[in-house]
Design an enzyme around this catalytic site. Structure first.
Site, PDB file in Angstrom:
ATOM      1  N   MET A   1      -4.152  -7.108  -6.881  1.00 49.85           N
ATOM      2  CA  MET A   1      -3.697  -8.305  -7.588  1.00 49.85           C
ATOM      3  C   MET A   1      -4.817  -9.148  -8.211  1.00 49.85           C
ATOM      4  O   MET A   1      -4.568 -10.246  -8.681  1.00 49.85           O
ATOM      5  CB  MET A   1      -2.856  -9.182  -6.639  1.00 49.85           C
ATOM      6  N   LYS A   2      -6.040  -8.653  -8.181  1.00 50.27           N
ATOM      7  CA  LYS A   2      -7.135  -9.388  -8.830  1.00 50.27           C
ATOM      8  C   LYS A   2      -7.462  -8.711 -10.153  1.00 50.27           C
ATOM      9  O   LYS A   2      -7.313  -7.497 -10.290  1.00 50.27           O
ATOM     10  CB  LYS A   2      -8.387  -9.383  -7.947  1.00 50.27           C
ATOM     11  N   ILE A   3      -7.952  -9.512 -11.086  1.00 53.34           N
ATOM     12  CA  ILE A   3      -8.347  -8.916 -12.362  1.00 53.34           C
ATOM     13  C   ILE A   3      -9.857  -8.699 -12.348  1.00 53.34           C
ATOM     14  O   ILE A   3     -10.632  -9.643 -12.129  1.00 53.34           O
ATOM     15  CB  ILE A   3      -7.925  -9.835 -13.533  1.00 53.34           C
ATOM     16  N   LEU A   4     -10.252  -7.456 -12.547  1.00 49.26           N
ATOM     17  CA  LEU A   4     -11.681  -7.138 -12.543  1.00 49.26           C
ATOM     18  C   LEU A   4     -12.317  -7.642 -13.845  1.00 49.26           C
ATOM     19  O   LEU A   4     -11.716  -7.529 -14.915  1.00 49.26           O
ATOM     20  CB  LEU A   4     -11.879  -5.625 -12.412  1.00 49.26           C
TER      21      LEU A   4
ATOM     22  N   GLY B   1       0.768  -1.245   0.000  1.00 52.68           N
ATOM     23  CA  GLY B   1       0.000   0.000   0.000  1.00 52.68           C
ATOM     24  C   GLY B   1       0.793   1.286   0.000  1.00 52.68           C
ATOM     25  O   GLY B   1       0.283   2.335   0.406  1.00 52.68           O
TER      26      GLY B   1
ATOM     27  N   ASN C   1       1.619   3.050  -2.550  1.00 52.54           N
ATOM     28  CA  ASN C   1       0.929   3.980  -3.467  1.00 52.54           C
ATOM     29  C   ASN C   1      -0.350   4.522  -2.844  1.00 52.54           C
ATOM     30  O   ASN C   1      -0.689   5.686  -3.042  1.00 52.54           O
ATOM     31  CB  ASN C   1       0.632   3.302  -4.812  1.00 52.54           C
TER      32      ASN C   1
ATOM     33  N   ASN D   1      -5.046   2.360 -13.332  1.00 52.59           N
ATOM     34  CA  ASN D   1      -4.118   1.412 -12.720  1.00 52.59           C
ATOM     35  C   ASN D   1      -2.705   1.949 -12.856  1.00 52.59           C
ATOM     36  O   ASN D   1      -2.401   2.692 -13.794  1.00 52.59           O
ATOM     37  CB  ASN D   1      -4.216   0.057 -13.428  1.00 52.59           C
TER      38      ASN D   1
ATOM     39  N   HIS E   1       1.147   0.528 -13.264  1.00 48.84           N
ATOM     40  CA  HIS E   1       1.858  -0.709 -13.600  1.00 48.84           C
ATOM     41  C   HIS E   1       3.360  -0.414 -13.689  1.00 48.84           C
ATOM     42  O   HIS E   1       3.772   0.531 -14.366  1.00 48.84           O
ATOM     43  CB  HIS E   1       1.348  -1.246 -14.942  1.00 48.84           C
TER      44      HIS E   1
HETATM   45  C1  GRF Z   1       3.550  -0.995  -7.548  1.00 50.70           C
HETATM   46  O1  GRF Z   1       4.842  -1.115  -8.048  1.00 50.70           O
HETATM   47  C2  GRF Z   1       2.535  -0.899  -8.672  1.00 50.70           C
HETATM   48  O2  GRF Z   1       3.040  -0.365  -9.853  1.00 50.70           O
HETATM   49  C3  GRF Z   1       2.167  -2.344  -8.913  1.00 50.70           C
HETATM   50  O3  GRF Z   1       2.218  -2.957  -7.661  1.00 50.70           O
HETATM   51  C4  GRF Z   1       3.089  -2.243  -6.792  1.00 50.70           C
HETATM   52  C5  GRF Z   1       2.302  -1.915  -5.578  1.00 50.70           C
HETATM   53  O4  GRF Z   1       3.086  -1.390  -4.542  1.00 50.70           O
HETATM   54  N1  GRF Z   1       0.901  -2.455  -9.592  1.00 50.70           N
HETATM   55  P1  GRF Z   1       2.396  -0.771  -3.252  1.00 50.70           P
HETATM   56  O5  GRF Z   1       1.469  -1.848  -2.679  1.00 50.70           O
HETATM   57  O6  GRF Z   1       1.619   0.431  -3.680  1.00 50.70           O
HETATM   58  O7  GRF Z   1       3.510  -0.446  -2.308  1.00 50.70           O
END
Ligand code: GRF
Length: 193
Positions: free
Chosen positions: A94-97, A19, A21, A111, A113
């Site tokens: 980590m789930k695909i909607l 988390g 981000n 999203n 990535h």
């Molecule tokens: C990030 O690198 C994001 O780009 C990817 O998963 C990671 C998540 O990191 N989709 P965090 O949980 O936000 O620390």
């Protein structure tokens, strides 16, 4: 933010783990001129470390395990509609909607990535970058469509991969740029709506 008439966009952030981000998005939302208001944090994982940030900022959380994707998504959509959520930001979710969820939600889903899309879609991007001895990597914020990591690109930031890089150092470098990139991309996306 003139086009938004000073109204903040009710936002839900979806996470599955650390988390970091989410933490940066919460920091952004607390700024006076931020265009978003985070009303909900969704996780498929009750043990996601990132849930602590929701708790600290008194943001509602919603946990659903997606074991039965139809049931989970149906209940989740109801929750999102009840809270009048107009934007979803996936942040390490980590789930695909499902296509059905994206269609029914009707509002934008973003999203982040950790690669320079359209290169390196899917999982284990850092590992692949190191293995292929890429000179550059980065991160991309894009719109979510039913096709994995393929929607319109909103914003991208590039970093140099050093000769001595390993998965961990690369991940750290990229996370650092992501924490500015996601808020910037949201701002850019909402201005252009
Ligand atoms: C990030 O690198 C994001 O780009 C990817 O998963 C990671 C998540 O990191 N989709 P965090 O949980 O936000 O620390």
């Amino acid at each position: 933010m003139e086009k938004l008439n000073g109204k903040k966009i009710n936002t839900a952030v979806f996470i599955s783990g650390r988390g970091s981000n989410l933490r940066s998005l919460i920091k952004y939302y607390k700024k006076k001129n931020s265009p978003i208001s985070i009303k909900l944090v969704v996780s498929n994982n009750p043990k996601a470390e990132g849930l602590i940030y929701a708790k600290r900022s008194k943001i509602k959380k919603y946990i659903t395990n997606f074991k039965n994707i139809n049931v989970s998504e149906k209940k989740l959509l109801k929750k999102l509609f009840n809270l009048k959520i107009n934007l979803i930001c996936l942040a390490g979710f980590m789930k695909i909607l499902s296509r059905n969820f994206i269609k029914k939600f009707k509002k934008p889903i973003l999203n982040i990535h950790p690669s320079l899309l359209p290169k390196y879609k899917g999982l284990n991007t850092h590992k692949k970058i190191i293995k292929n001895k890429e000179k550059y990597s980065g991160s991309t914020v894009h719109l979510v469509t039913a096709k994995l990591d393929s929607g319109k690109i909103i914003l991208q930031k590039r970093i140099k991969v050093s000769k001595y890089e390993n998965e961990n150092t690369l991940e750290k470098k990229i996370l650092k740029i992501e924490h500015d990139l996601y808020p910037e991309a949201i701002k850019k996306f909402l201005i252009n709506l």
